[in-house]
Design a protein around this motif. Structure first.
Motif, mmCIF file in Angstrom:
data_model
loop_
_atom_site.group_PDB
_atom_site.id
_atom_site.type_symbol
_atom_site.label_atom_id
_atom_site.label_comp_id
_atom_site.label_asym_id
_atom_site.label_seq_id
_atom_site.Cartn_x
_atom_site.Cartn_y
_atom_site.Cartn_z
ATOM 1 N N GLY A 201 3.860 -5.571 -50.877
ATOM 2 C CA GLY A 201 3.654 -6.541 -49.690
ATOM 3 C C GLY A 201 4.131 -7.677 -49.448
ATOM 4 O O GLY A 201 5.296 -7.863 -49.960
ATOM 5 N N SER A 202 3.307 -8.442 -48.802
ATOM 6 C CA SER A 202 4.244 -9.686 -48.325
ATOM 7 C C SER A 202 3.780 -10.779 -49.160
ATOM 8 O O SER A 202 3.750 -12.050 -48.994
ATOM 9 N N GLU A 203 2.960 -10.502 -50.584
ATOM 10 C CA GLU A 203 2.590 -11.685 -51.467
ATOM 11 C C GLU A 203 3.877 -11.748 -52.387
ATOM 12 O O GLU A 203 3.316 -12.120 -53.881
ATOM 13 N N ALA A 204 4.844 -11.526 -52.185
ATOM 14 C CA ALA A 204 6.071 -11.398 -53.149
ATOM 15 C C ALA A 204 6.286 -12.838 -53.916
ATOM 16 O O ALA A 204 6.189 -13.945 -53.230
ATOM 17 N N LEU A 205 6.267 -12.956 -54.993
ATOM 18 C CA LEU A 205 6.511 -14.082 -56.003
ATOM 19 C C LEU A 205 7.889 -14.389 -55.606
ATOM 20 O O LEU A 205 8.890 -13.887 -55.760
ATOM 21 N N GLY A 206 7.859 -15.696 -55.218
ATOM 22 C CA GLY A 206 9.297 -16.475 -55.090
ATOM 23 C C GLY A 206 9.999 -15.981 -53.784
ATOM 24 O O GLY A 206 11.210 -16.130 -53.766
ATOM 25 N N TYR A 207 9.425 -14.983 -53.077
ATOM 26 C CA TYR A 207 9.811 -14.733 -51.821
ATOM 27 C C TYR A 207 11.029 -13.707 -51.965
ATOM 28 O O TYR A 207 11.782 -13.586 -51.336
ATOM 29 N N LEU A 208 10.882 -12.943 -53.196
ATOM 30 C CA LEU A 208 11.999 -12.075 -53.615
ATOM 31 C C LEU A 208 11.352 -10.616 -53.551
ATOM 32 O O LEU A 208 10.212 -10.381 -53.640
ATOM 33 N N TYR A 209 12.282 -9.811 -52.795
ATOM 34 C CA TYR A 209 11.852 -8.488 -52.255
ATOM 35 C C TYR A 209 12.957 -7.494 -52.450
ATOM 36 O O TYR A 209 14.183 -7.585 -52.611
ATOM 37 N N GLN A 210 12.499 -6.452 -53.322
ATOM 38 C CA GLN A 210 13.461 -5.365 -53.537
ATOM 39 C C GLN A 210 13.558 -4.318 -52.564
ATOM 40 O O GLN A 210 12.416 -3.814 -52.352
ATOM 41 N N ILE A 211 14.572 -4.014 -52.172
ATOM 42 C CA ILE A 211 14.421 -3.021 -51.009
ATOM 43 C C ILE A 211 15.397 -1.844 -51.497
ATOM 44 O O ILE A 211 16.539 -1.893 -52.066
ATOM 45 N N SER A 212 14.766 -0.684 -51.503
ATOM 46 C CA SER A 212 15.571 0.653 -52.030
ATOM 47 C C SER A 212 15.160 1.968 -51.053
ATOM 48 O O SER A 212 14.148 1.935 -50.404
ATOM 49 N N ASN A 213 15.922 2.698 -51.401
ATOM 50 C CA ASN A 213 15.685 4.032 -50.763
ATOM 51 C C ASN A 213 14.495 4.914 -51.302
ATOM 52 O O ASN A 213 14.100 4.815 -52.668
ATOM 53 N N GLN A 214 13.630 5.528 -50.437
ATOM 54 C CA GLN A 214 12.389 6.005 -50.920
ATOM 55 C C GLN A 214 12.827 7.554 -51.298
ATOM 56 O O GLN A 214 12.192 8.037 -52.492
ATOM 57 N N THR A 215 13.634 8.372 -50.637
ATOM 58 C CA THR A 215 13.885 9.514 -50.701
ATOM 59 C C THR A 215 15.110 9.846 -51.371
ATOM 60 O O THR A 215 16.125 9.264 -51.277
ATOM 61 N N THR A 216 15.075 10.952 -52.430
ATOM 62 C CA THR A 216 16.219 11.389 -52.892
ATOM 63 C C THR A 216 16.588 12.818 -52.526
ATOM 64 O O THR A 216 17.616 13.459 -53.096
ATOM 65 N N LEU A 217 15.785 13.376 -51.671
ATOM 66 C CA LEU A 217 16.050 14.741 -51.179
ATOM 67 C C LEU A 217 16.446 14.849 -49.859
ATOM 68 O O LEU A 217 15.858 14.126 -49.041
ATOM 69 N N GLY A 218 17.288 15.553 -49.342
ATOM 70 C CA GLY A 218 17.535 15.907 -48.014
ATOM 71 C C GLY A 218 18.759 14.892 -47.544
ATOM 72 O O GLY A 218 19.275 14.873 -46.336
ATOM 73 N N GLU A 219 19.339 14.085 -48.264
ATOM 74 C CA GLU A 219 20.186 13.150 -47.730
ATOM 75 C C GLU A 219 21.302 12.875 -48.756
ATOM 76 O O GLU A 219 21.078 13.032 -50.069
ATOM 77 N N ALA A 220 22.468 12.905 -48.403
ATOM 78 C CA ALA A 220 23.599 12.905 -49.466
ATOM 79 C C ALA A 220 23.529 11.260 -50.088
ATOM 80 O O ALA A 220 23.278 10.226 -49.260
ATOM 81 N N GLU A 221 24.296 11.181 -51.160
ATOM 82 C CA GLU A 221 24.513 9.807 -51.653
ATOM 83 C C GLU A 221 25.006 8.695 -50.723
ATOM 84 O O GLU A 221 24.514 7.712 -50.599
ATOM 85 N N ASP A 222 26.215 9.104 -50.169
ATOM 86 C CA ASP A 222 26.831 8.091 -49.233
ATOM 87 C C ASP A 222 25.872 7.654 -48.138
ATOM 88 O O ASP A 222 26.122 6.739 -47.696
#
Lengths: 342, 342
Positions: A201-222
């Motif tokens: 959530g919003s308590e990130a140390l140094g205002y650093l956030y890692q944003i990533s895909n959650q799903t690996t199923l049902g979508e192509a890599e591209d």
């Protein structure tokens, strides 16, 4: 300096780094947690033979069990390998490409974790390199693959593409204004996730956030890569415009925060890893926004990584308790900022 | 610089200043709160005539009603007059000796408040000067005096000697260790009182404590002064030995605190009066203990006074709201410490 972070980086006023990894397993071996050490060594040899044969770049190979604890931690702190590697270090090993932009982890959670790292925002190049290594390995090894499910993995959350693409963003402005909450909620709705460094959530140390895909199923890599890239570019735009709004409306408050952090970093005698991160983050913002001038400050990014425990111990070449590290950290940062270093 | 604070000061590693005042009233006038403005002006003339006649030093005379609000506040902030003077400013006036070490307040709470101020610890010299002025006035004016009760005053707590002697101490070390609590309790038991700056007890702003006699009845002036002096010297010894103990056992923690304050003072862009006081106090300790070197730091004492609202407005020669003052304060202190001032 962390090698993979060197060189030009796109959008690095907001983006710190890009990481892509795919999880793969070989059909003829048990999953790593169920293997004997002998089986693990056989698998390691299979992969090594493939990797050493005809790759363009040079790779260094390390078995975890041959490294000291301090060395293991350094690779973790530099994000070259994952902390999981330490858990089954009898069976784990890894290959690192010369420029450190690619790592192949053997017997992490899965038989294979192919990872690429880039400074700034570089999802496409990252995915291309990851894909290249993956194709090379797949051509010679028998991957565990199911027509319906895709690549099979130890943890069900990775089944399918086995792909996790993530971008580390420095989002001080939208954090200060609170906009970050709406951003995080929005990301969840489209199958992406934002994790604050060392926290949710919003308590990130140094205002650093890692944003990533959650799903690996049902979508192509591209598709995964494209969607993530589009969304990241939107967040970058929002962070930039919020910075400009703060500069316009709250310049003095912003400068006060940035300069206080600068004052503390350049004067404190004992500095925890967490506190260092917070102040380095503020100073980096000041430097990126041109609110503070000091040529040494372009090294803030390096210090954000080198403030970490193992790096400090390597620097001083001895084991240290927490207090000793806090003292050493203060000294390293102080001397770097004040330019007193030899 | 505040004039009365200049010159050599005894024990100024621990002591900031010494203040002595006596409260007196003239028998032929009503107490100030019951006077008309005309009566107040008559009394003022009586006192003026006596003071102007044959005193060794030159005095400047001011009627409160002739001063601007900003000027009034400056005198209060420099401790030359008490805040009470502003409350009945139609009737109040004061004389200040050229060196500002003595003030005669007319129609404060009492008809006369004779006050002397000294840097460092200087109870005996302070009392001698106060006494000298008092004798001169008493020789020519008819003091309200009762054989049994002594000098009569508006407030019963001043009846008797009318004497209040107080010393401002800088007690960071015994505050940090918590010893201050025992000290304060001990003082109460022997009829002395310790007030933290802007607060009671151990929450003193900037670790500043004003220690003074509580009782004015049943003790001779010399006894009061002697007892206070003895006790203050004991506290000074305790603060010094605690400083040395901290230097020996917790040097780095001490330096960390001092240097962080230095870093904030020399870099912040917005600084409240309270926060400034806290950091100036830490830096002053560092300078007195030789833990931090900067010739400008001997001015910390000056800054501890000049950080105050009215002083800042005079410096910039305009009325300012709180935010403007906080910005101006940060600038004054920053430039003083960094020596960038013209």
């Amino acid at each position: 300096m962390v090698k993979w972070l060197t060189g030009p980086a796109l959008n690095d006023d907001v983006t710190i780094s890009t990481r892509i990894r795919v999880a793969r397993n070989l059909s003829k071996y048990k999953f790593p947690s169920h293997m004997t050490i002998e089986e693990a060594d056989m698998l390691t040899n299979d992969i090594l033979n493939t990797m050493m044969d005809g790759m363009d770049n040079n790779y260094r190979f390390y078995r975890m069990r041959d490294l000291t604890t301090r060395e293991q931690l350094i690779y973790v702190e530099e994000h070259l390998i994952s902390p999981n590697m330490i858990q089954h270090k009898d069976k784990s090993s890894f290959l690192i490409r010369d420029d450190e932009k690619a790592t192949v982890m053997i017997n992490e959670e899965d038989h294979l974790r192919i990872q690429t790292l880039w400074p700034g925002l570089n999802l496409k190049e990252g995915w291309d390199l990851c894909s290249l290594i993956d194709d090379r390995l797949e051509a010679n090894l028998d991957y565990a693959y199911d027509e319906n499910w895709g690549y099979l993995t130890t943890c069900p959350t990775n089944v399918g593409t086995g792909l996790r693409a993530s971008v580390m963003l420095h989002l001080p402005s939208v954090s200060m204004t609170g906009e970050i909450k709406t951003i995080i909620e929005g990301l969840r709705k489209i199958g992406l996730t934002a994790r604050g460094l060392y926290g949710e959530g919003s308590e990130a140390l140094g205002y650093l956030y890692q944003i990533s895909n959650q799903t690996t199923l049902g979508e192509a890599e591209d598709e995964i890569i494209d969607k993530l890239n589009r969304v990241i570019l939107q967040i970058i735009t929002q962070e930039r415009s919020t910075r400009e709004r703060l500069r316009e409306k709250r310049k003095l408050e912003l400068e006060d925060r940035i300069y206080r952090s600068y004052g503390i970093l350049s004067h404190s005698r004992i500095l925890s890893s967490k506190e260092a991160m917070e102040h380095l983050s503020n100073v980096r913002l000041g430097w990126v926004m041109g609110l503070i001038e000091n040529n040494k400050l372009k090294d803030m990014l390096r210090l954000m990584i080198e403030r970490q425990p193992a790096k400090i111990q390597v620097r001083f070449n001895k084991d240290m308790d927490e207090r000793e590290r806090d003292i050493a950290r203060a000294k390293i940062i102080r001397e770097c900022i004040l330019g007193l270093e030899g």
